[in-house]
Design a protein around this motif. Structure first.
Motif, short mmCIF file in Angstrom:
data_model
loop_
_atom_site.label_atom_id
_atom_site.label_comp_id
_atom_site.label_asym_id
_atom_site.label_seq_id
_atom_site.Cartn_x
_atom_site.Cartn_y
_atom_site.Cartn_z
N ARG A 17 0.84 -1.19 0.00
CA ARG A 17 0.00 0.00 0.00
C ARG A 17 0.88 1.24 0.00
NH1 ARG A 17 -5.29 -0.40 0.47
NH2 ARG A 17 -6.13 -2.34 1.25
N VAL A 18 0.58 2.15 -0.94
CA VAL A 18 1.26 3.43 -1.02
C VAL A 18 0.19 4.50 -1.08
CG1 VAL A 18 2.82 4.88 -2.38
CG2 VAL A 18 3.22 2.41 -2.22
N ASN A 19 0.14 5.35 -0.07
CA ASN A 19 -0.86 6.41 0.01
C ASN A 19 -2.28 5.87 -0.13
OD1 ASN A 19 1.12 8.38 0.33
ND2 ASN A 19 1.35 8.63 -1.87
N GLY A 20 -2.56 4.72 0.50
CA GLY A 20 -3.89 4.15 0.50
C GLY A 20 -4.24 3.33 -0.73
N ARG A 21 -3.36 3.23 -1.69
CA ARG A 21 -3.62 2.44 -2.89
C ARG A 21 -2.69 1.24 -2.93
NH1 ARG A 21 -2.88 6.19 -7.92
NH2 ARG A 21 -2.36 4.11 -8.64
N VAL A 22 -3.18 0.14 -3.50
CA VAL A 22 -2.35 -1.04 -3.65
C VAL A 22 -1.53 -0.90 -4.92
CG1 VAL A 22 -2.34 -3.53 -3.95
CG2 VAL A 22 -4.01 -2.48 -2.44
N VAL A 23 -0.21 -1.01 -4.77
CA VAL A 23 0.69 -0.88 -5.91
C VAL A 23 1.44 -2.20 -6.06
CG1 VAL A 23 2.68 0.37 -6.84
CG2 VAL A 23 0.96 1.58 -5.50
N LYS A 24 1.35 -2.80 -7.25
CA LYS A 24 2.06 -4.05 -7.52
C LYS A 24 3.40 -3.74 -8.16
CE LYS A 24 -1.89 -7.07 -8.15
NZ LYS A 24 -2.53 -8.01 -9.08
N GLN A 25 4.38 -4.57 -7.79
CA GLN A 25 5.71 -4.40 -8.35
C GLN A 25 6.15 -5.73 -8.94
OE1 GLN A 25 8.62 -3.11 -5.53
NE2 GLN A 25 10.14 -2.67 -7.10
#
Length: 103
Positions: A17-25
Protein backbone atom coordinates in the motif's frame (compact mmCIF):
# COMPACT_ATOMS: atom_id res chain seq x y z
CA UNK A 1 2.12 -10.92 -3.12
CA UNK A 2 1.80 -13.79 -5.46
CA UNK A 3 1.99 -15.45 -8.77
CA UNK A 4 -0.11 -14.27 -11.67
CA UNK A 5 -0.72 -16.15 -14.90
CA UNK A 6 -0.72 -13.97 -18.00
CA UNK A 7 -0.69 -15.42 -21.48
CA UNK A 8 0.34 -18.88 -20.29
CA UNK A 9 3.36 -17.52 -18.38
CA UNK A 10 3.66 -17.19 -14.59
CA UNK A 11 4.92 -13.90 -13.19
CA UNK A 12 5.68 -13.07 -9.58
CA UNK A 13 4.52 -9.72 -8.18
CA UNK A 14 4.70 -8.07 -4.80
CA UNK A 15 1.97 -5.74 -3.59
CA UNK A 16 2.09 -2.97 -1.02
CA UNK A 17 0.00 0.00 0.00
CA UNK A 18 1.26 3.43 -1.02
CA UNK A 19 -0.86 6.41 0.01
CA UNK A 20 -3.89 4.15 0.50
CA UNK A 21 -3.62 2.44 -2.89
CA UNK A 22 -2.35 -1.04 -3.65
CA UNK A 23 0.69 -0.88 -5.91
CA UNK A 24 2.06 -4.05 -7.52
CA UNK A 25 5.71 -4.40 -8.35
CA UNK A 26 7.02 -6.91 -10.87
CA UNK A 27 9.66 -9.26 -9.44
CA UNK A 28 10.26 -11.68 -12.31
CA UNK A 29 9.76 -15.17 -13.65
CA UNK A 30 11.65 -18.44 -13.40
CA UNK A 31 14.29 -19.15 -10.77
CA UNK A 32 14.62 -15.54 -9.58
CA UNK A 33 10.90 -15.28 -8.90
CA UNK A 34 10.85 -18.68 -7.20
CA UNK A 35 13.64 -17.60 -4.84
CA UNK A 36 11.88 -14.30 -4.14
CA UNK A 37 8.64 -16.17 -3.40
CA UNK A 38 10.46 -18.50 -0.98
CA UNK A 39 12.10 -15.50 0.71
CA UNK A 40 8.73 -13.76 1.11
CA UNK A 41 7.17 -16.98 2.44
CA UNK A 42 9.91 -17.39 5.05
CA UNK A 43 9.53 -13.74 6.03
CA UNK A 44 5.78 -14.21 6.49
CA UNK A 45 6.42 -17.33 8.58
CA UNK A 46 8.87 -15.48 10.82
CA UNK A 47 6.45 -12.57 11.18
CA UNK A 48 3.64 -14.95 12.13
CA UNK A 49 5.84 -16.68 14.72
CA UNK A 50 6.83 -13.32 16.20
CA UNK A 51 3.19 -12.22 16.34
CA UNK A 52 2.23 -15.45 18.09
CA UNK A 53 5.01 -15.02 20.66
CA UNK A 54 3.93 -11.42 21.26
CA UNK A 55 0.33 -12.55 21.73
CA UNK A 56 1.41 -15.20 24.28
CA UNK A 57 3.48 -12.61 26.17
CA UNK A 58 0.55 -10.18 26.15
CA UNK A 59 -1.74 -12.90 27.52
CA UNK A 60 0.73 -13.63 30.33
CA UNK A 61 0.89 -9.93 31.22
CA UNK A 62 -2.90 -9.68 31.22
CA UNK A 63 -3.07 -12.68 33.57
CA UNK A 64 -0.58 -11.01 35.92
CA UNK A 65 -2.53 -7.76 35.73
CA UNK A 66 -5.75 -9.59 36.59
CA UNK A 67 -4.03 -11.26 39.54
CA UNK A 68 -2.85 -7.87 40.84
CA UNK A 69 -6.21 -6.10 40.36
CA UNK A 70 -7.43 -6.78 43.95
CA UNK A 71 -4.15 -5.38 45.28
CA UNK A 72 -4.64 -2.21 43.22
CA UNK A 73 -8.17 -1.82 44.55
CA UNK A 74 -6.96 -2.30 48.13
CA UNK A 75 -4.20 0.30 47.61
CA UNK A 76 -6.74 2.77 46.18
CA UNK A 77 -9.07 2.22 49.13
CA UNK A 78 -6.21 2.75 51.61
CA UNK A 79 -5.14 5.92 49.80
CA UNK A 80 -8.66 7.33 49.83
CA UNK A 81 -9.03 6.52 53.52
CA UNK A 82 -5.73 8.21 54.37
CA UNK A 83 -6.58 11.34 52.36
CA UNK A 84 -10.06 11.65 53.86
CA UNK A 85 -8.60 11.20 57.34
CA UNK A 86 -6.07 13.96 56.60
CA UNK A 87 -8.87 16.35 55.64
CA UNK A 88 -8.83 16.15 51.85
CA UNK A 89 -11.80 15.84 49.50
CA UNK A 90 -12.46 15.55 45.74
CA UNK A 91 -14.90 18.17 44.52
CA UNK A 92 -16.79 16.93 41.45
CA UNK A 93 -14.43 13.92 41.25
CA UNK A 94 -11.54 16.21 40.38
CA UNK A 95 -8.12 16.36 42.02
CA UNK A 96 -7.76 15.94 45.77
CA UNK A 97 -7.88 19.23 47.69
CA UNK A 98 -7.41 20.17 51.30
CA UNK A 99 -10.64 21.34 52.94
CA UNK A 100 -10.70 24.95 54.02
CA UNK A 101 -10.30 25.51 57.72
CA UNK A 102 -13.48 26.52 59.57
CA UNK A 103 -13.08 29.99 61.08
Amino acid sequence: MGWENRGGQSYYYTAERVNGRVVKQYVGTGMVATLAAQLHASTRTERAATAEADQRARAELEALDAALAPLYELADAATVAALVAAGYHRPKRGPWRKRRAQE
